[in-house]
Structures are given as structure tokens and as C-alpha cells.
Design a protein around this motif. Structure first.
Motif, short mmCIF file in Angstrom:
data_model
loop_
_atom_site.label_atom_id
_atom_site.label_comp_id
_atom_site.label_asym_id
_atom_site.label_seq_id
_atom_site.Cartn_x
_atom_site.Cartn_y
_atom_site.Cartn_z
N SER C 10 0.87 -1.10 -0.07
CA SER C 10 0.04 -0.04 0.03
C SER C 10 0.64 1.11 0.08
CB SER C 10 -1.08 0.14 1.28
OG SER C 10 -0.13 0.24 2.27
N PHE C 13 1.60 1.80 -3.34
CA PHE C 13 0.55 2.24 -4.14
C PHE C 13 0.41 4.07 -4.14
CE2 PHE C 13 -4.40 3.62 -3.95
CZ PHE C 13 -4.39 3.16 -5.41
N ILE C 14 0.57 4.10 -2.74
CA ILE C 14 0.60 5.95 -2.53
C ILE C 14 1.87 6.63 -3.01
CG2 ILE C 14 1.14 7.49 -0.63
CD1 ILE C 14 -0.72 5.81 1.25
N ILE C 270 -10.44 17.91 9.19
CA ILE C 270 -10.05 16.64 9.95
C ILE C 270 -10.42 15.68 8.85
CG2 ILE C 270 -10.40 14.87 11.62
CD1 ILE C 270 -10.73 17.05 13.56
N MET C 274 -5.84 16.84 8.13
CA MET C 274 -5.34 18.37 8.44
C MET C 274 -3.74 18.42 8.31
SD MET C 274 -5.81 17.73 12.59
CE MET C 274 -4.62 16.92 13.30
N PHE C 315 -11.71 4.56 10.56
CA PHE C 315 -11.06 3.77 9.49
C PHE C 315 -9.84 4.72 8.65
CE2 PHE C 315 -14.79 1.19 9.54
CZ PHE C 315 -14.36 0.26 10.09
N ARG C 316 -10.10 5.99 8.64
CA ARG C 316 -9.05 6.94 8.25
C ARG C 316 -8.90 8.21 9.05
NH1 ARG C 316 -5.77 6.51 4.26
NH2 ARG C 316 -5.04 8.71 3.28
N PRO C 317 -8.29 8.01 10.14
CA PRO C 317 -8.63 9.32 10.98
C PRO C 317 -7.56 10.53 10.65
CG PRO C 317 -7.13 7.53 12.39
CD PRO C 317 -7.94 6.84 11.03
N GLN C 318 -6.62 10.15 9.75
CA GLN C 318 -5.68 11.16 9.24
C GLN C 318 -6.35 11.93 8.12
OE1 GLN C 318 -5.50 7.98 8.38
NE2 GLN C 318 -4.05 7.47 7.21
N MET C 320 -8.75 12.06 4.56
CA MET C 320 -8.80 11.47 3.17
C MET C 320 -7.50 11.47 2.46
SD MET C 320 -12.32 11.52 1.53
CE MET C 320 -13.87 10.69 2.01
N TRP C 323 -1.82 11.78 4.14
CA TRP C 323 -0.70 11.13 4.34
C TRP C 323 0.65 11.73 4.16
CZ3 TRP C 323 -3.34 10.66 -0.68
CH2 TRP C 323 -2.71 11.20 -1.75
N GLN C 326 5.92 10.21 0.69
CA GLN C 326 6.74 9.12 0.65
C GLN C 326 7.69 9.34 -0.42
OE1 GLN C 326 5.99 6.15 2.11
NE2 GLN C 326 4.01 6.87 3.09
#
Lengths: 385, 303, 352
Positions: C10, C13-14, C270, C274, C315-318, C320, C323, C326
Motif C-alpha cells: 500500500s 500504491f501511495i 479533519i 489536517m 478507518f481513516r483518522p488522518q 482522506m 498522508w 513518501q
């Protein structure tokens, strides 16, 4: 995997959202393209969710009842009539956005709504710009109908009603020391200002406002305001608010002073007033233009039918919505066309005999109606003769 | 002011308003205790508490309507609301703790939960104001020219009992010991064999149950119930909890009384439309002088 | 082991997504700019255009709050207060003094910024939750002032007939899409401001406060000063947005600026992620369009709205689009060149 899935889900949601948007547009454009769809639409806009939902739902019920009667007689101009409800959550912002949505549907001839004066006034410019008829069954702010030539109201202006209420307090009850409790909303502020002005005009007869308290919506504790009014020596309280203010104020006031007389306004007239107020609203008086216990056979059949279908007696505002739909349909029939400009002229010239009495719009697009004095006796609304 | 009130009335009004304020303050205190319990253990502002409070009143009304009798209705409401508190924790908040999410995620979750509960109430019970039976109304009690409603007295007594009961639970029982341990250091507590998730759920149960007691008492006093009833009261009760020092139970009561009385006097001397923000003005002033509230403990880091 | 493998995948993927965006940065930006500019010509109804404008407004609000919450780590629950101050000040300036939109908007923003400074003063002593509570109180107090200061704010009756901005002799309306383009310009300016700010020394100071305030103090950063600055900038942006909102909607009242608006803004921040700028646009697009698209759910739409918030945090607190980058760290030119040189030298030595 989880992460990947969540990203895919996210993307799907985004796509869904935009697809939804796009789908909506194509929908509306096809509607406007297919003008000869054979239906005439009437929008009913009001709070369908949120704190005042009961009023918006009442409007829709009334509109459906009226429209079904017309449809049973082959509709109007040979076309079926359809009621389209819109939820404005009683917020000006939502209302303005809904107004945009309504005016982009060419089949809609007119709007019955919105509920609060401020909300109706936020939406009115859009209707005026796009020449859609707005008839509010409830807006009572003096400036409302002045917003444009397509903006009508089927509700009395506050001045007339305030004078009627004051007349009951001073002449019928013979009280002189008036206390006012008003709700701090656009309607409450302007109504209480008018009541105060009317009292000062009568100062020569010894009538005076001893105290005026403005209370906020959403707090159920009125004891500080009541203590003040009581200390100021009020012998009658004019309660400027909906049933949800009048009932608790009567209750809390009568605990302190059982002899206090309370006068309300027509929008306190609802079954919930009796449910909430119980014994405390005994003897409460207020003016209404629609009285469900009336002997008038037209009103009787309407009230019975409404009760049968929706399980409660219609309120004054609901009945005004009922008549408003009737007025709009009658005007379409008279105009003989769905051209909004012509329908507007027909509305302006209409003489409509409905359940809330004879309706005639004056040059300001307001109505004059005669008031019935109502009081609560043995847990029932009774007309004062 | 003097134009409106004659001089000999002033003293009566001031005392009467004090009693009005104390009764209102007790209502805030009852709700504030729920905020305080959850905040104490999780350092989380539980924004769903106002909706939970509204839920409890509706449940009590539902069972009264179903002819369960008043006392069983109250007990059922307390139990079910406590379970709702546990459900909120188990379904929404516990997974966040497992994930070590940022504290703000929990905050947003409670806002979302509040949305869900309040709107479901609107769907199932309609938005109109409903009449609630007066549970403890035995008429007015007079002290000279000052009048006190018997419900106010009942509210006062029940709040005190509830407070003593909760304090006993926290200070004298094993559960209370576990709660205090979890509050101080949940990781260390779980290493010592304390099931912290159970402890937190128990706290949510107590929080929900106290909201139900508040809901039943306050609805019985005002005799009005509607889905939006918890919003403004909830915010002010929350202000009261912080004012007294959030996480400290007796602080909530003191905070509630301060907010109630000052609101009552604000209505007297400034007008009723000012009263809603008085709670916040006092709160900000107190926080500037004493950053952790009147009786607050130090060292609160999380959001 | 499986888990690690999946994590790696994953991540890839990102990484692929991000490097794709990085590679075609210019065309992507160009295409989206073209789409945004051309939107009014795609035959959308006024209603849809209005939603787009609302999305723009909430993007600006979110960008404003993001500086405070996303980068500096201070949670405000009272941004509706700044929003209201901007809207009311600008409306009053244009209604009573006949000021044009630009002057009025800047006036509103400046007053909001001053209030931001005032609110930030208690932050010298307060931390975390308590700061949020002060902002919550601030929002409620602003609303009370708006309701009770009848002479100036017209109380609960609100302000009516707020003039639409006119530029170069042209009155901007919804019909001629002037408001839409003005919104685009404002969004672009604010986005630019935020981007520049974050890449500057100030932005790095903000982030250091969020990561570890104590460490920031140790590094010699005057944290109280930067916190106050974050409040001022955030309130300024929010104030400008308020001015734009008032002139678009034409009618404001105290109830347009409730606690619900504050929570909506923070939810967007959020939700979108954020501490990112891209997230603000997506967050507001979804949360604003949501109630409109799901109108057919009627009563249930706010239940679903709450559910979406809860599930999102689960499921995705950070957020949408939240991230951590990378991409390999970009080296400055000089470093790259010297590295190349070194490599060559190395190769030479190996050959020898």
C-alpha cells in the motif's frame, strides 16, 4: 490492504458525490426541456427536519389535501398537479439555496412557504428575480411582502394582530399593567416593538407596559424573567411566541402568581399548547383567523378530513397554507395559462373564500382578515362571542 | 432598573432570583457530572452527552406513555441510557483507542454521534415539544415572600445523593480504584492487570446513567421534552464542568451553581437575552486566572 | 509477515500515486484550472453553481482553520465567531459607509484578526482542551453581541440587502458568474498565501509547535508569539471569507453563525486531512455537497452525515488526503552536483 481499500472507498465516494451532482443537473435540464410533461408543480418549502419540522410537515399535509381535491376533479387546465416538498431547515442559507433549486425547475409555478419571516426574506429575492410566485402562509414581518411584486403573504401583518391581542388584554380583561415576554427572534422582536408602540398610543387611558423581557429560544427556564415581571406588578402578560413559549411561561408564571392573565398570538393556536400547558393555559386568550371548532360547514368538513388523515387538528398556519395552495390553483385556472406573469396578476386580483375566511390581497400583497377571539376552557379551545 | 422595581421589592427579587439560579444551577450540575466523569478518565470532551441527555428524557417519556408506571420508566431510562453510553464507547471510541488515533479523532467522533442520536430522536419522536409528567410536584414551598418549587428541592437532594454515590464509587470501590489508576496512567494500569477498556465502559455507563437522572429530573421540572433539548443546556453544563475543574466531581456541582446563579442575575440586571453567554464569560475569566478551573488538577495535555 | 508485505504494497500504491502527481504536476494543475475556469460554461444550473461557490467558501474557511489546527495544533471550536465578525463588519461598512467590496472585506478581515489576537492572549497560559473551550466560549459571546447590539447589528432581524461587489463597473452576481470567479480568485490567493506561509520560517515554527512545543522552545522559538500569529492569520482568512459570504448571500443574521458552523469547519479540516492543503478542497467538496446530493434521504441525511464522520474517524483518522509524503527528499541543486562529482571521483578511484 485496509489502507488500499479505504483509499478506493474514498475515491468511490468522491466519484459518487460528483456523479450525484452531474446526475442532478441532467435531471433538471430534462425536466425543463420536457415542459409539456402534463403536470403542474407547486413547491412547498419549509422546515421538514430540525426544530420546527412540525410546521413544514403541516404545510405539506395541507398542500397534499388541497391538491388531491383538485386532482380528483381533473386537476387544473387539464393537467395533474404535483406537490414538491423542499426542506429549508428553517435557515436562511438553506432557503436561499433551495430557492435556486426551485427556480431552476420550469414546471414550478409557485412556492408555498417559507416558514419564518427571516427565512422567507432570504429566499424572496431569488423568486422575484426569476418571477416565481411565493406565497408565505406564515411570514408576518412588515417588510416581507415589500421584497417584490411576486411575493405574497397569506397571513396577517403583525400590526393588525397585535392590535387585536391588545384589545383583548385591555378591553376584554380590563387590565392596565401590561408585562411582555417575547422570544428573541426576528418575529418576536418586531411584534413586541409594535405591541409597545400601540400601548404608548393608549397611554392616556392609564395603560402602560410595566416590564418587557426578551427570552432566548432553546432555554426552557423562564423563571428569572417571570420574577422580574411579577415584581414589576404586571397583571396581564402578553406572551409573544409560539405554543412552545406560551405553555411553559403560563405554567411557570402561574406557580408564582395564580391570578395572572395571559394573552397570546395566533401561532400559539395548536393542539400542543393544550398538551403542554395543561391546567396552566386555562383562561388563556388569543386572536386567531382560523378556528377549528367553528360552526362553518366548510371549516368543519376540512377539519374532519384533516383529522381523519393526519390524526390531529390543523393549526392556523397549516390552514393558511391550505388556502394558499387553493389561491394559487384558482389563479392558474382564472389565468387559463401557466405563464407566471399572468398567474401573478390573477393572484393579485383574487377573491378567495377559503377555510380562513375571505382572502383579498391589497396593493402591498398583504391580506386583511377578521379575527376570532379564542380562549381555553376545560382543556378545549372555545370561541369568545 | 429602579424605575421598574420599587425599593422594597428589590430584596425579594434578589433572593427569589438566587433560588431560581440555584435550581437551574443544580440542573447544570447534574449534566456536568457526566462530562466530568468521561473527561476525567479519557481527557475527552464528550460532545454527545447533550444528545444522550435528550435520549434519556425521550425514553422515560416513551415508557410512561406505555403505562409502565413512573418509577419503572425512570429505572428503565437510567439503564438504557447507561447502555447507550457503553455502546457509544464500544462502537466508536474504543476502536480509536486501539488504533492510537489522535485525540481530535475522538472529538469529531462524539460530534458525529451527537448528530446521529439527535436526528434519530427527531425521526422517531418528532420535533415538537412534548409534555412530560411532573414527577415530584407537590406545589410551592413558601419562605416569606420567596417561593421554591418542590421539584427544585427534589432536584437538589437527588443531585447531592448522586454526587455522594459517585464519590463513594470512585473512592471506596475496586472499580473506583481501577478508574483512578486508568486516569493517571492507562498503560501502566493495564500492565497491572486492570481491564482498562472495561473500566472506561463502566465510566461511560455511569456517565449515561447520570445523564438519565438529570434528564428525568429536569424534564419533570420544566415538563417539556424535545430532541434539541440537550444542545444549549449541554454546552452550558460543559462550561460549568470546566469552570469547577473538569474531572473533579464536586467541582461540577460548584461550577453548575455558579453558572446557574450568575445566569439568573444576568437576566435580572441585564435582560434575559444576555444570560446564555454569561456562563462562557465567567468561564473565560476563571480560566485566565486559574487555567485548570476552580478545583482542577494540573497536567492535562491531551485535546 | 503478511501484514508487512501488505503495508509495503500500500505504501507503493501511495508512492505511485504521489510520484504520478509529481511527474505530471503542471498538466494536472493546468487541466484542473481549466475545468474550474470553464465550469460556468458547462451548462450547470444556478443551483449547482451556488453549491460550487459554497464549496469554495468552506475551502477558504478550512484553509484558515488549517493554519491553526492543522499546522500549529491548536483546536478552535469557535471559528464561526471570526466568520461572523468578518461578515458583519464588511456588510456594515458597505451598507452604512458605502465602502466597496475590497475595502469592506479587508476591514472585516482586519477586525477579525484583531479579535484573533485577543482570543490568543489566554493561550499564553492555557493548553490543549482548555484553549478549545475558550474559543468555544468566544463563538457564543460573539453571537450574543450580534443578537443584543441592536443599534449596530440590527439584532435578530439581521442585515438585509447587502450589496453585491462590483468591479470595473460590473456588478458581480450569481447570474453572470461574477461571484463564482471572485470566489476562484479568493481561493487562489488564500491557497497561495497558505503555501508560501508553510514553506517559510513561520510555517516551520508552526509545525514545530505542533510536534513538540517544549522542543520548539528549546530550539529558541518564541512559541507564544507564533501561536498568536497563527490565530491572527487564521482569523484574517476567516474574516475575508465572511465578507465574501455576506455579499454573496445578501442577508445575514446571528443564526447564520452557530456552533454547528464551527464544528462543520473543523470536520472539513479533519475529514480532508489536517496539515494538508489539498485535503481542504476535497473535504469541503464532500461535506458541503453531501447534504445536497443526499436530499432524497430527507430525515435520515443528517444521521448518515454523522455516521460518515464516525466511520471516517474509525478507518481513516488522518483524513482522506492526509498522508505523509513518501517521495524521496528533494536535494538542492548544489548538493546534487557535489554528490555527482563525488560519485564520479569514487568511480575513478575504483577503476584505478
Amino acid at each position: 490492504m485496509k489502507r488500499k481499500l479505504s483509499i478506493i472507498l474514498t475515491l468511490a465516494m468522491v466519484m459518487g458525490t460528483f456523479a450525484g451532482c452531474a446526475g442532478k443537473t441532467s435531471g433538471t435540464s430534462s425536466q425543463s426541456g420536457g415542459k409539456a410533461s402534463g403536470t403542474i408543480k407547486i413547491a412547498v418549502a419549509g422546515p421538514m427536519t430540525g426544530d420546527n419540522a412540525e410546521y413544514g410537515k403541516g404545510f405539506v399535509n395541507a398542500a397534499n389535501m388541497m391538491v388531491e381535491q383538485w386532482n380528483a376533479k381533473d386537476g387544473v387546465l387539464g393537467k395533474k398537479i404535483e406537490v414538491v416538498p423542499y426542506d429549508d431547515k428553517n435557515s436562511g442559507e438553506e432557503a436561499a439555496s433551495i430557492a435556486q433549486k426551485i427556480v431552476s425547475d420550469k414546471d414550478i409555478i409557485g412556492v408555498i412557504g417559507h416558514f419564518a419571516s427571516g427565512v422567507s426574506m432570504a429566499a424572496a429575492p431569488t423568486y422575484q428575480e426569476n418571477k416565481v410566485i411565493e406565497i408565505s402562509p406564515s411570514a408576518s414581518h412588515p417588510d416581507y411582502s415589500g421584497m417584490g411584486t411576486y411575493i405574497f403573504r397569506n397571513n396577517t401583518v403583525i400590526n393588525v394582530e397585535a392590535a387585536a391581542g391588545l384589545d383583548m388584554a385591555i378591553n376584554d380583561l380590563g387590565k392596565k399593567n401590561i408585562g411582555i415576554i417575547s422570544i428573541k427572534t426576528d418575529w418576536g422582536t418586531s411584534t413586541s416593538a409594535i405591541v409597545k408602540k400601540l400601548v404608548t398610543e393608549k397611554a392616556s387611558t392609564g395603560v402602560k407596559v410595566v416590564a418587557h423581557e426578551e427570552v432566548m429560544e432553546g432555554s426552557d427556564d423562564y423563571s428569572p424573567a417571570i420574577t422580574k415581571l411579577n415584581a414589576a406588578g404586571a397583571d396581564v402578560v402578553i406572551c409573544v411566541g409560539m405554543y412552545n413559549l406560551v405553555a411553559p411561561v403560563s405554567k411557570q408564571y402561574k406557580q408564582v402568581n395564580p391570578n395572572i392573565a395571559v394573552v397570546g398570538f395566533s401561532n400559539a393556536y395548536s393542539q400542543q399548547l393544550l398538551d403542554l400547558g395543561g391546567k396552566a393555559v386555562e383562561g388563556l386568550r388569543f386572536p386567531v383567523i382560523f378556528f377549528s371548532g367553528s360552526e362553518n360547514p366548510k371549516v368543519k368538513t376540512y377539519v374532519d378530513e384533516y383529522k381523519k388523515r393526519f390524526g390531529s387538528t390543523p393549526s392556523a398556519l397549516t390552514s393558511q397554507a391550505y388556502d394558499s395552495v387553493g389561491i394559487l390553483l384558482e389563479a392558474i385556472k382564472t389565468a387559463g395559462t401557466t405563464d407566471r406573469a399572468k398567474v401573478r396578476d390573477a393572484v393579485a386580483a383574487i377573491k378567495y373564500d377559503g377555510v380562513t375566511g375571505n382572502t383579498v390581497f391589497n396593493e402591498k400583497r398583504d391580506v386583511q382578515k377578521s379575527f376570532v377571539k379564542v380562549t381555553v376552557k376545560d382543556g378545549k379551545f372555545v370561541e369568545i362571542k | 432598573m429602579s424605575g421598574i422595581l420599587t425599593r422594597n421589592c428589590v430584596a425579594t427579587v434578589i433572593i427569589q432570583q438566587l433560588f431560581n439560579g440555584l435550581a437551574l444551577g443544580m440542573a447544570y450540575a447534574l449534566i456536568a457530572v457526566g462530562y466530568s466523569l468521561v473527561f476525567g478518565i479519557l481527557r475527552l470532551i464528550n460532545f454527545s452527552h447533550g444528545a444522550v441527555y435528550a435520549f434519556s428524557a425521550h425514553i422515560a417519556l416513551l415508557f410512561v406513555g406505555l403505562n409502565f408506571g413512573i418509577i419503572p420508566a425512570i429505572i428503565l431510562s437510567i439503564v438504557l441510557t447507561g447502555i447507550l453510553g457503553v455502546l457509544i464507547d464500544k462502537t466508536a471510541l474504543e476502536p480509536l483507542r486501539m488504533n492510537n488515533s489522535i485525540p481530535m479523532a475522538s472529538l469529531i467522533t462524539t460530534i458525529g454521534m451527537s448528530n446521529i442520536i439527535q436526528n434519530l430522536l427527531m425521526i422517531f419522536f418528532n420535533t415538537e415539544r412534548k409534555s412530560f409528567p411532573a414527577f415530584f410536584d407537590f406545589g410551592m414551598i413558601k419562605f416569606g415572600s420567596v417561593q421554591v418549587n418542590s421539584t427544585q428541592v427534589v432536584m437538589f437532594v437527588v443531585s447531592l445523593i448522586l454526587l455522594v454515590f459517585l464519590t463513594l464509587i470512585i473512592n471506596k470501590t475496586k472499580l473506583g480504584l481501577a478508574m483512578r489508576a486508568t486516569e493517571q496512567n492507562s498503560k501502566a494500569a493495564s500492565l497491572m492487570g486492570i481491564n482498562t477498556n472495561f473500566v472506561i465502559s463502566a465510566t461511560f455507563f455511569l456517565g449515561g446513567a447520570s445523564a438519565a437522572i438529570a434528564g428525568v429530573l429536569i424534564s419533570g421540572y420544566y415538563q417539556i421534552v424535545y430532541p434539541g433539548m440537550g444542545f444549549m443546556v449541554g454546552l452550558k453544563a460543559f462550561a460549568a464542568a470546566v469552570l469547577g475543574g473538569i474531572g473533579v466531581l464536586y467541582g461540577s456541582v460548584v461550577g453548575g451553581l455558579v453558572v446557574g446563579v450568575s445566569e439568573s442575575y444576568a437576566a435580572t440586571f441585564m435582560g434575559s437575552s444576555y444570560r446564555d453567554s454569561v456562563a462562557f464569560i465567567i468561564l473565560i475569566l476563571v480560566l485566565i486566572i486559574r487555567p485548570t478551573g476552580l478545583f482542577g488538577k494540573k497536567d492535562i495535555k491531551k485535546v | 509477515m503478511d501484514k508487512n508485505l501488505e503495508k509495503g504494497k500500500s505504501k507503493n500504491f501511495i508512492l505511485i500515486l504521489e510520484s504520478f502527481i509529481e511527474k505530471y504536476k503542471v498538466p494536472i494543475a493546468g487541466v484542473s484550472a481549466l475545468i474550474l475556469l470553464g465550469l460556468p460554461f458547462m451548462g450547470f444550473s444556478q443551483y449547482i453553481m451556488r453549491i460550487f461557490i459554497m464549496i469554495g467558501i468552506y475551502s477558504m474557511l478550512a484553509l484558515g482553520l488549517n493554519i491553526l489546527t492543522g499546522y500549529t495544533g491548536l483546536v478552535s471550536l469557535g471559528h464561526a465567531g471570526f466568520y461572523a465578525i468578518g461578515a458583519y463588519t464588511a456588510s456594515l461598512l458597505s451598507l452604512k459607509l458605502g465602502a466597496n467590496f475590497l475595502v469592506a472585506a479587508i476591514g472585516g478581515a482586519v477586525l477579525a484578526a484583531i479579535c484573533g489576537l485577543l482570543v490568543s492572549l489566554p493561550t499564553l497560559r492555557l493548553k490543549g482542551t482548555y484553549l478549545s473551550i475558550v474559543t468555544l466560549g468566544f463563538g457564543e459571546i460573539v453571537k450574543m453581541i450580534l443578537i443584543n447590539w441592536d443599534k449596530v447589528t440590527n439584532g435578530t432581524l439581521g442585515l438585509k440587502n447587502i450589496p453585491r461587489p462590483s468591479m470595473f463597473g460590473l456588478k458581480l452576481t450569481l447570474v453572470n458568474n461574477g461571484m463564482y470567479y471572485l470566489m476562484l480568485v479568493l481561493v487562489a490567493l488564500i491557497t497561495l498565501l497558505c503555501t508560501l506561509l508553510i514553506k517559510s520560517k513561520i510555517g516551520r515554527a508552526f509545525m514545530s509547535i505542533k510536534e513538540d512545543e517544549l522542543a520548539a522552545i528549546m530550539m529558541g522559538i518564541k512559541t507564544t508569539r507564533y501561536k498568536a500569529l497563527a490565530f491572527v492569520i487564521s482569523a484574517f482568512i476567516t474574516g475575508i471569507t465572511g465578507a465574501f459570504y455576506a455579499s454573496m448571500i445578501g442577508f445575514i443574521e446571528p443564526n447564520s453563525f452557530t456552533f454547528d458552523i464551527s464544528t462543520l469547519i473543523i470536520s472539513i479540516v479533519i475529514f480532508g486531512g489536517m496539515g494538508t492543503i489539498r485535503g481542504m478542497f476535497l473535504g469541503s467538496a464532500i461535506l458541503i455537497a453531501f447534504p445536497e446530493v443526499f436530499r432524497f434521504l430527507m430525515d435520515y441525511r443528517f444521521v448518515v452525515y454523522g455516521l460518515v464522520l464516525v466511520l471516517m474517524m474509525r478507518f481513516r483518522p488522518q483524513g482522506m488526503l492526509g498522508w505523509k509524503s513518501q517521495m524521496p527528499y528533494k536535494l538542492p541543486k548544489l548538493v546534487k552536483e557535489s554528490l555527482k562529482k563525488n560519485n564520479k571521483d569514487n568511480l575513478k578511484t575504483q577503476q584505478i
